[in-house]
Design a protein around this motif. Structure first.
Motif, short mmCIF file in Angstrom:
data_model
loop_
_atom_site.label_atom_id
_atom_site.label_comp_id
_atom_site.label_asym_id
_atom_site.label_seq_id
_atom_site.Cartn_x
_atom_site.Cartn_y
_atom_site.Cartn_z
N LEU A 18 0.83 -1.21 0.00
CA LEU A 18 0.00 0.00 0.00
C LEU A 18 0.86 1.26 0.00
O LEU A 18 0.59 2.21 -0.73
CB LEU A 18 -0.93 0.01 1.22
CG LEU A 18 -2.07 -0.99 1.22
CD1 LEU A 18 -2.83 -0.93 2.55
CD2 LEU A 18 -3.01 -0.75 0.06
N ARG A 19 1.92 1.25 0.82
CA ARG A 19 2.80 2.42 0.89
C ARG A 19 3.51 2.64 -0.46
O ARG A 19 3.60 3.76 -0.95
CB ARG A 19 3.82 2.29 2.01
CG ARG A 19 4.67 3.54 2.17
CD ARG A 19 5.44 3.59 3.44
NE ARG A 19 4.68 3.55 4.65
CZ ARG A 19 4.05 4.59 5.19
NH1 ARG A 19 4.07 5.75 4.59
NH2 ARG A 19 3.40 4.47 6.32
N ASN A 20 4.00 1.56 -1.06
CA ASN A 20 4.68 1.69 -2.35
C ASN A 20 3.71 2.19 -3.44
O ASN A 20 4.09 3.00 -4.28
CB ASN A 20 5.30 0.36 -2.76
CG ASN A 20 6.49 0.00 -1.92
OD1 ASN A 20 7.13 0.86 -1.32
ND2 ASN A 20 6.81 -1.28 -1.85
N ALA A 27 4.30 10.09 -7.05
CA ALA A 27 5.36 10.34 -8.02
C ALA A 27 4.78 10.67 -9.39
O ALA A 27 5.25 11.60 -10.07
CB ALA A 27 6.29 9.13 -8.12
N ASN A 28 3.76 9.95 -9.81
CA ASN A 28 3.13 10.24 -11.11
C ASN A 28 2.46 11.61 -11.10
O ASN A 28 2.52 12.34 -12.09
CB ASN A 28 2.14 9.15 -11.48
CG ASN A 28 2.84 7.92 -12.00
OD1 ASN A 28 3.52 7.97 -13.01
ND2 ASN A 28 2.70 6.82 -11.28
N ARG A 60 12.18 13.04 -15.69
CA ARG A 60 11.21 13.76 -14.87
C ARG A 60 10.50 12.80 -13.90
O ARG A 60 10.31 13.11 -12.73
CB ARG A 60 10.20 14.46 -15.78
CG ARG A 60 9.29 15.41 -15.08
CD ARG A 60 8.41 16.22 -16.04
NE ARG A 60 7.83 15.45 -17.13
CZ ARG A 60 8.19 15.58 -18.42
NH1 ARG A 60 9.10 16.45 -18.79
NH2 ARG A 60 7.61 14.84 -19.35
N LEU A 61 10.15 11.61 -14.37
CA LEU A 61 9.48 10.62 -13.52
C LEU A 61 10.41 10.16 -12.40
O LEU A 61 10.00 10.02 -11.25
CB LEU A 61 8.98 9.43 -14.33
CG LEU A 61 8.25 8.34 -13.55
CD1 LEU A 61 7.04 8.91 -12.81
CD2 LEU A 61 7.83 7.22 -14.48
N GLU A 62 11.68 9.92 -12.71
CA GLU A 62 12.62 9.49 -11.68
C GLU A 62 12.87 10.59 -10.65
O GLU A 62 13.01 10.32 -9.46
CB GLU A 62 13.94 9.03 -12.30
CG GLU A 62 13.84 7.68 -12.98
CD GLU A 62 13.33 6.58 -12.07
OE1 GLU A 62 13.80 6.46 -10.91
OE2 GLU A 62 12.45 5.82 -12.51
N GLN A 63 12.90 11.83 -11.11
CA GLN A 63 13.04 12.95 -10.17
C GLN A 63 11.81 13.03 -9.27
O GLN A 63 11.92 13.26 -8.07
CB GLN A 63 13.24 14.26 -10.92
CG GLN A 63 14.60 14.37 -11.58
CD GLN A 63 14.72 15.56 -12.51
OE1 GLN A 63 13.75 16.04 -13.07
NE2 GLN A 63 15.95 16.03 -12.68
N ALA A 68 9.01 11.97 -4.04
CA ALA A 68 7.95 11.29 -3.30
C ALA A 68 8.54 10.42 -2.19
O ALA A 68 8.01 10.38 -1.07
CB ALA A 68 7.10 10.45 -4.25
N LYS A 69 9.64 9.72 -2.48
CA LYS A 69 10.27 8.86 -1.47
C LYS A 69 10.87 9.68 -0.33
O LYS A 69 10.98 9.20 0.79
CB LYS A 69 11.34 7.99 -2.11
CG LYS A 69 10.77 6.86 -2.94
CD LYS A 69 11.84 6.04 -3.59
CE LYS A 69 11.23 4.98 -4.48
NZ LYS A 69 12.25 4.23 -5.22
#
Length: 90
Positions: A18-20, A27-28, A60-63, A68-69
């Motif tokens: 759930l957390r992931n 992140a999205n 951009r997604l990895e950033q 988010a993490k």
């Protein structure tokens, strides 16, 4: 030996999933917000073309995932709590 400042509560595999999922949703969301803000748009001077545009979305997604993490804007935690509350219901 120095004791830890705070202990991380033990989580079940379901809670980890759930957390992931909540972190990935945030992140999205952040990736789309960064896109709207113009992050990753190729400047006219370099002319990287289509390839540069495609890879900039991955960057951009990895950033956004890193943001988010690291805590992000708190959306992941809110989503996690909502998902956890609904999964606890019988």
């Amino acid at each position: 030996m120095i004791p830890p400042v705070s202990t991380i509560p033990q989580t079940t595999p379901t809670e980890m999933k759930l957390r992931n999922a909540a972190i990935e949703l945030e992140a999205n969301f952040l990736s789309e917000m960064l896109k709207g803000a113009g992050l990753g748009q190729s400047p006219d001077g370099f002319g990287g073309g289509t390839g540069e545009d495609q890879f900039s979305s991955l960057l951009r997604l990895e950033q956004a995932r890193a943001m988010a993490k690291a805590g992000g804007i708190g959306l992941a935690e809110t989503l996690y709590q909502a998902l956890k509350d609904t999964s606890d219901d019988p």
